[in-house]
Design a protein around this motif. Structure first.
Motif, PDB file in Angstrom:
ATOM      1  N   HIS A   1       0.002  -9.019  -7.596  1.00 38.66           N
ATOM      2  CA  HIS A   1      -1.276  -8.789  -6.914  1.00 38.66           C
ATOM      3  C   HIS A   1      -2.272  -9.884  -7.284  1.00 38.66           C
ATOM      4  O   HIS A   1      -2.565 -10.085  -8.465  1.00 38.66           O
ATOM      5  CB  HIS A   1      -1.849  -7.420  -7.292  1.00 38.66           C
TER       6      HIS A   1
ATOM      7  N   GLU B   1       2.721 -11.207  -2.154  1.00 33.11           N
ATOM      8  CA  GLU B   1       2.256  -9.839  -2.376  1.00 33.11           C
ATOM      9  C   GLU B   1       2.974  -8.808  -1.503  1.00 33.11           C
ATOM     10  O   GLU B   1       3.031  -7.635  -1.859  1.00 33.11           O
ATOM     11  CB  GLU B   1       0.742  -9.754  -2.115  1.00 33.11           C
ATOM     12  N   THR B   2       3.492  -9.252  -0.355  1.00 34.44           N
ATOM     13  CA  THR B   2       4.067  -8.305   0.607  1.00 34.44           C
ATOM     14  C   THR B   2       5.346  -8.869   1.237  1.00 34.44           C
ATOM     15  O   THR B   2       5.648 -10.064   1.117  1.00 34.44           O
ATOM     16  CB  THR B   2       3.072  -8.035   1.766  1.00 34.44           C
TER      17      THR B   2
ATOM     18  N   SER C   1       4.902  -1.378  -8.291  1.00 32.70           N
ATOM     19  CA  SER C   1       5.701  -0.253  -7.797  1.00 32.70           C
ATOM     20  C   SER C   1       7.160  -0.692  -7.708  1.00 32.70           C
ATOM     21  O   SER C   1       7.471  -1.726  -7.112  1.00 32.70           O
ATOM     22  CB  SER C   1       5.199   0.170  -6.416  1.00 32.70           C
TER      23      SER C   1
ATOM     24  N   ASP D   1       9.535   0.613  -5.974  1.00 31.45           N
ATOM     25  CA  ASP D   1      10.035   0.660  -4.592  1.00 31.45           C
ATOM     26  C   ASP D   1       9.507  -0.507  -3.765  1.00 31.45           C
ATOM     27  O   ASP D   1      10.258  -1.145  -3.027  1.00 31.45           O
ATOM     28  CB  ASP D   1       9.647   1.992  -3.937  1.00 31.45           C
ATOM     29  N   ASP D   2       8.202  -0.798  -3.880  1.00 31.50           N
ATOM     30  CA  ASP D   2       7.630  -1.924  -3.130  1.00 31.50           C
ATOM     31  C   ASP D   2       8.315  -3.225  -3.522  1.00 31.50           C
ATOM     32  O   ASP D   2       8.646  -4.056  -2.674  1.00 31.50           O
ATOM     33  CB  ASP D   2       6.126  -2.067  -3.427  1.00 31.50           C
ATOM     34  N   THR D   3       8.524  -3.391  -4.828  1.00 29.84           N
ATOM     35  CA  THR D   3       9.121  -4.634  -5.325  1.00 29.84           C
ATOM     36  C   THR D   3      10.549  -4.780  -4.824  1.00 29.84           C
ATOM     37  O   THR D   3      10.977  -5.872  -4.439  1.00 29.84           O
ATOM     38  CB  THR D   3       9.079  -4.678  -6.858  1.00 29.84           C
TER      39      THR D   3
ATOM     40  N   GLU E   1      11.752  -3.744  -2.041  1.00 27.38           N
ATOM     41  CA  GLU E   1      11.694  -4.164  -0.625  1.00 27.38           C
ATOM     42  C   GLU E   1      11.425  -5.666  -0.523  1.00 27.38           C
ATOM     43  O   GLU E   1      12.045  -6.366   0.279  1.00 27.38           O
ATOM     44  CB  GLU E   1      10.581  -3.397   0.109  1.00 27.38           C
ATOM     45  N   ILE E   2      10.489  -6.157  -1.345  1.00 30.57           N
ATOM     46  CA  ILE E   2      10.141  -7.585  -1.305  1.00 30.57           C
ATOM     47  C   ILE E   2      11.321  -8.426  -1.784  1.00 30.57           C
ATOM     48  O   ILE E   2      11.662  -9.448  -1.175  1.00 30.57           O
ATOM     49  CB  ILE E   2       8.872  -7.861  -2.144  1.00 30.57           C
TER      50      ILE E   2
ATOM     51  N   ARG F   1      -0.473   2.324  -9.159  1.00 29.59           N
ATOM     52  CA  ARG F   1       0.876   2.489  -8.611  1.00 29.59           C
ATOM     53  C   ARG F   1       1.362   3.929  -8.777  1.00 29.59           C
ATOM     54  O   ARG F   1       2.069   4.453  -7.927  1.00 29.59           O
ATOM     55  CB  ARG F   1       1.867   1.532  -9.291  1.00 29.59           C
TER      56      ARG F   1
ATOM     57  N   GLU G   1      -0.024   5.934  -5.978  1.00 32.99           N
ATOM     58  CA  GLU G   1       0.687   5.596  -4.736  1.00 32.99           C
ATOM     59  C   GLU G   1       2.079   6.226  -4.697  1.00 32.99           C
ATOM     60  O   GLU G   1       2.514   6.744  -3.664  1.00 32.99           O
ATOM     61  CB  GLU G   1       0.810   4.074  -4.594  1.00 32.99           C
TER      62      GLU G   1
ATOM     63  N   ARG H   1       3.590   8.788  -1.922  1.00 35.26           N
ATOM     64  CA  ARG H   1       4.790   8.397  -1.181  1.00 35.26           C
ATOM     65  C   ARG H   1       5.895   9.438  -1.335  1.00 35.26           C
ATOM     66  O   ARG H   1       6.697   9.648  -0.437  1.00 35.26           O
ATOM     67  CB  ARG H   1       5.266   7.032  -1.684  1.00 35.26           C
TER      68      ARG H   1
END
Length: 319
Positions: A126, A148-149, A173, A175-177, A179-180, A233, A236, A240
């Motif tokens: 971030h 970041e995304t 996170s 899960d977010d990581t 995906e990236i 996180r 979030e 989620r």
């Protein structure tokens, strides 16, 4: 008669080994050398902790230029700092103590190794977070690109896609990581990653505990500061995973009781920089409104310990 409330306490929660080490560094320096002890940036992202240390004689600054010429210890926060900061401290002959979390230092070392091997480095994190600023500052400008995304992955243009590596902020996170990283590997199959996941054990374990509780409760309270990445996180993750209402609060006084009307099951956790005393304060506030029945939900056992910075260890051993 008070309504009953089933409370699911997430475990682990609160302080991690890196945070304990950072706070202990400041407290040990105060006890050995007396006040003041200067601390660059909040030692950890928690107002209660910072105010407690300030009351004992710690002086918090954002930049070294705010510190007068002094023999007092100067502590670098748990988030890590750009290389220019220790260099400046050395130039001014400060007695500096590095309280950077060893797991953040591990990411710094990874970045240096990739750079020496001629790789362009992607940092997943971030923008503006002190840990990210510190990691970017380990290498020359332009050596590390921040992503970041997943959309950032799509628009990223490497100099040579066969010489790419990625590292991550430790408090993201999971899960977010994932995906990236998946998007990175799909687009750049030869991208090199860490030998072991960069997201730290404490971040991972606290998120896993929230995942076990989120679907069981009507609301979740995350104890932590708004500028704490790992606490944000957790909130979030709770949302989620299906928790209808998840709130981040620093103290019991911030609880908006209208949000908890009609609930029968509540989850409580705390970010890695939030002290247990605040969790107890929150529990006490709910006990005034409800008859509590408490169950602890455990996702992992933590036994990690990080020793104090070497100068403090040497003094301690000599006593």
């Amino acid at each position: 008669m008070k309504p009953t409330l089933k409370v699911y306490l997430c475990s682990p929660r609160g302080f991690c080994a890196g945070v304990v080490r950072a706070i202990d560094t400041v407290e040990r320096a105060l006890s050995l050398y007396g006040a003041p002890v200067y601390v660059r940036h909040e030692i950890v992202h928690n107002r209660y902790v910072v105010e407690s240390l300030r009351a004992k004689g710690a002086i918090f600054v954002e930049e070294l230029e705010e510190i007068p010429q002094t023999d007092a210890p100067v502590v670098f926060s748990a988030h890590g700092v750009p290389k220019a900061i220790p260099s400046e401290a050395e130039r001014r002959n400060f007695f500096s103590l590095d309280a950077t979390c060893p797991l953040v230092t591990k990411v710094h070392r990874e970045a240096e190794i990739h750079f020496k091997r001629g790789r362009e480095i992607i940092l997943i994190g971030h923008a503006g977070h002190p840990e990210v600023v510190g990691t970017l500052g380990q290498l020359p400008a332009g050596a590390v690109s921040l992503i970041e995304t997943v959309d950032d992955v799509a628009s990223f243009v490497p100099k040579d896609e066969t010489k790419l590596a990625y590292i991550t902020q430790t408090t993201l996170s999971i899960d977010d990581t994932k995906e990236i990283v998946r998007a990175l590997k799909e687009r750049f199959p030869k991208v090199a990653g860490p030998h072991k996941e960069d997201i730290c054990y404490a971040t991972t374990n606290r998120q896993l505990a929230v995942k076990k509780v989120a679907h069981l409760v009507d609301a979740m309270v995350v104890v932590g500061s708004p500028n704490s990445s790992n606490s944000q996180r957790l909130r979030e993750v709770a949302e989620r995973e299906g928790c209808p209402r998840a709130v981040l609060v620093q103290r019991a006084s911030e609880l908006d009781w209208s949000m908890f009307e009609g609930i029968t099951r509540l989850g409580i956790t705390a970010g890695a920089s939030a002290p247990e005393v605040i969790v107890e304060e929150i529990m006490g506030a709910f006990a005034e409104h409800y008859e509590l029945s408490v169950e602890t939900v455990t996702a992992a056992e933590e036994t990690e310990f990080f020793p104090l910075p070497r100068p403090l260890r040497q003094v301690t051993a000599a006593e």
